[in-house]
Enzyme design. Structure first.
Site, PDB file in Angstrom:
ATOM      1  N   LYS A  52       0.789  -1.042  -0.365  1.00  0.00           N
ATOM      2  CA  LYS A  52      -0.418  -0.338   0.151  1.00  0.00           C
ATOM      3  C   LYS A  52       0.745   1.041   0.058  1.00  0.00           C
ATOM      4  CE  LYS A  52      -3.815  -2.406   2.101  1.00  0.00           C
ATOM      5  NZ  LYS A  52      -4.335  -2.846   2.865  1.00  0.00           N
ATOM      6  N   GLN A  96      -4.808  -1.190   9.310  1.00  0.00           N
ATOM      7  CA  GLN A  96      -4.677  -2.287   8.648  1.00  0.00           C
ATOM      8  C   GLN A  96      -4.897  -3.753   9.898  1.00  0.00           C
ATOM      9  OE1 GLN A  96      -3.525  -3.257   6.026  1.00  0.00           O
ATOM     10  NE2 GLN A  96      -4.291  -5.451   6.587  1.00  0.00           N
ATOM     11  N   ASP A 119     -11.413   2.398   3.901  1.00  0.00           N
ATOM     12  CA  ASP A 119     -11.875   0.963   4.137  1.00  0.00           C
ATOM     13  C   ASP A 119     -13.753   1.124   3.943  1.00  0.00           C
ATOM     14  OD1 ASP A 119     -10.646  -1.001   3.651  1.00  0.00           O
ATOM     15  OD2 ASP A 119      -9.403  -0.854   5.393  1.00  0.00           O
TER      16      ASP A 119
END
Ligand code: NAP
Length: 288
Positions: A52, A96, A119
């Site tokens: 990422k 994460q 997200d």
């Protein structure tokens, strides 16, 4: 068998992202920024975070990475999130998952400013997605949608696989993948079946579907007996086995079928990261 090349589609989209970032810089003098948070030492998570950060660097997006120790408390994580919420250089915040302690995952997600929730897991964004009536509305309103489901829809669109009127089955009902994906398919006018571990007659139901999404996390779970000729199969699963990475579909079993399918690796995975970049640009735009 036709392979749906997620890597190629993703690379093309990343070039577009790079171009848009350059234009943003010319127009506003600033760059969009993505903050990533990794708690603990989970090996797979470390690999994902590295990819990422690299994707941000490759496309010109500013990357701010924060590592927290394995035994960080809920308060430690939320305190960092609060700082990032206030930082005007940070447009998107990615926590994460999984966290070492899953008990406080939702509390931490809830602490993220919904405008920075790249997200799409904050209840505000999940709610907006649920209330949306069409794909057009989702795009026009710049709704922040979970990256993997969004990537699956882009894969289908970019591969010219029509969704409207098709019967689609989503196997897996997680908040991260299965549920948002079913809503996105519905918004694209598919007739959606949601399956899970308690579903009976899965083989028979699957065999009736035009589009099969496997988001289970069980290696080689689906074989040719689940799939009809002519179907499209999107394999979301990433399973680490002694012989390497594999998906939820038994690739060898289906390789002689007349189907379109995503490989693992090289299918959904690269699209997930590309959608994170896409969402960061959306968040940058929404902030203004
Ligand atoms: P998850 O939260 O563990 O959910 C798995 C789902 O599969 C659950 O809804 C479960 O049903 C269902 N399931 C499990 N065994 C089943 C069975 N025998 N028959 C039917 N359904 C079954 O996993 P997730 O986070 O959604 O991830 C799913 C997979 O996608 C994993 O392999 C993960 O690594 C991968 N993934 C890939 C990407 C990517 O970028 N490619 C991104 C995210 C996740 P119940 O709800 O009834 O338990």
């Amino acid at each position: 068998m036709k392979l749906i090349d997620g890597k190629k589609i993703s690379n093309n989209l990343r070039l577009e992202v790079e171009d848009r970032v350059k234009k943003i810089k010319q127009k506003t003098g600033t760059l969009p920024g993505l903050a990533t948070i990794l708690v603990g030492q989970n090996h797979a998570s470390q690999i994902y975070i590295k990819s990422k950060i690299k994707a941000c660097q490759d496309t010109g997006i500013q990357s701010f990475h924060h590592s927290l120790s394995e035994n960080s408390s809920k308060e430690d994580i939320i305190s960092l999130i609060n700082k990032l919420n206030k930082n005007s250089e940070v447009d998107g915040i990615l926590l994460q998952l999984p966290l070492p302690n899953n008990e406080y995952t939702q509390n931490c997600i809830n602490a993220i400013n919904p405008l920075k929730d790249v997200d799409g897991l904050h209840p505000f964004n999940a709610g907006l997605l649920n209330l949306s009536k069409s794909w057009d509305e989702i795009i026009k309103k710049n709704i922040l949608v979970s990256c993997t489901p969004l990537g699956v829809i882009y894969l289908l669109h970019k591969s010219n696989i029509s969704i409207e009127g098709k019967t689609a089955i989503v196997i897996g009902r997680s908040n991260l993948v299965g549920k948002p994906l079913s809503i996105l398919l519905l918004a694209n006018n598919a007739t959606v079946i949601m399956a899970h571990s308690k579903t009976k007659n899965l083989k028979k139901i699957c065999k009736s579907a035009d589009i099969i999404i496997a988001a289970i996390g069980v290696s080689k779970f689906l074989n040719k007996n689940f799939i009809k000729e002519g179907a499209t199969v999107i394999d979301v699963g990433i399973n680490r086995t002694p012989s390497g990475l594999c998906g939820d579909v038994d690739f060898d079993s289906v390789k002689n079928m007349n189907i379109a399918i995503t490989p693992v690796p090289g299918g959904v995975g690269p699209m997930t990261i590309t959608m994170l970049l896409e969402n960061t640009l959306k968040a940058f735009k929404n902030k203004r």
